[in-house]
Scaffold this active site. Sequence first.
Site, mmCIF file in Angstrom:
data_model
loop_
_atom_site.group_PDB
_atom_site.id
_atom_site.type_symbol
_atom_site.label_atom_id
_atom_site.label_comp_id
_atom_site.label_asym_id
_atom_site.label_seq_id
_atom_site.Cartn_x
_atom_site.Cartn_y
_atom_site.Cartn_z
ATOM 1 N N SER A 1 0.345 6.617 -9.975
ATOM 2 C CA SER A 1 0.612 7.287 -8.705
ATOM 3 C C SER A 1 -0.059 6.549 -7.544
ATOM 4 C CB SER A 1 0.166 8.750 -8.804
ATOM 5 O OG SER A 1 0.699 9.532 -7.763
ATOM 6 N N GLU B 1 11.599 12.261 -11.614
ATOM 7 C CA GLU B 1 10.646 12.345 -10.513
ATOM 8 C C GLU B 1 11.147 11.636 -9.262
ATOM 9 O OE1 GLU B 1 7.078 9.999 -10.450
ATOM 10 O OE2 GLU B 1 7.659 8.980 -12.311
ATOM 11 N N HIS C 1 6.631 12.906 -13.432
ATOM 12 C CA HIS C 1 5.605 12.056 -12.836
ATOM 13 C C HIS C 1 4.446 11.832 -13.806
ATOM 14 C CE1 HIS C 1 3.475 10.191 -9.554
ATOM 15 N NE2 HIS C 1 2.479 11.048 -9.616
#
Length: 298
Positions: A140, A234, A264
């Site tokens: 991320s 995602e 995710h």
Amino acid sequence: MAAALTSAFVRPIANAIPANRAGIAFSRAFIASSLWLASPPLKGSRVEPGIRGEWVRGPEVTEGNAVVLYIHGSGYALCSARTHRGLTTRVSGGTGLPVFACEYRLAPRHRFPNAADDVRAAYERLLDQGYRRILVAGDSAGGHLAVDLAAQLIRERREPPAALALFSPLFDVTFSLAAQRERMSPDPMISAAAAARLVGLYTVDADLASERLRFAFDDIEGFPPTIIQAGGLEMLAADAIELARALRRTGAHCELDVVPGQMHVFQALTRFIPEAGPAMERACRFLTGNLPAIVRAA
């Protein structure tokens, strides 16, 4: 099933949490509890404190002159090395290498470029400790920080990491790409608007066109081999695809692995998602497959 349950129960909570001090405190506790449940550390792993981070070693992992620097994600404002032990222990176990999971200063108290500076400091400490073969992995926002680290080293004509593994990396901090993808199909975990508010706590007052936030790579040659993984459900799948395109335009070797039906950073959800293990194995094989056999002179 996991995505459907997440969409029904987690997404409404994530979208409703305000981006203020109370909201951040709640989010940190909520995510820490969720990862403790869904992403337990690999059995037999060892964790020891380090300077602004922790050392993680999977079962039977010994010392050497190679290491993985792991950079955790969660919007520059949430999580820590501790919350990500489910991932870091598996990276260590899969590569057979020690992992240093770095801590960095979190928003909203600390803003750009504090987190990036702390990641760079962690990399420099590994060099000072004698490591000359360094791999980098991140998820991320940690993926964004990993790319920034490699790009800055190349611009300074320093030796970049040997290879990168990026799990659902953030590429566009404005979340325009994510919003476009969201219009086709909502992300099971959070909306683009809510995610943008969270990341905005870190980028507030920063120039979003800065080369350290908006990666163009126009002046970059020799970017490390990179594997990018994302879930097909995602919104940051759009970021993963665009980042892969941008790296390939520089001539870099980049493998893109968008896994259908996944969320995710699904690699962390080992208790509930069977695809998590095989994806992590592919990423670890990529990292070790690009690890130089001969250490260059310091």
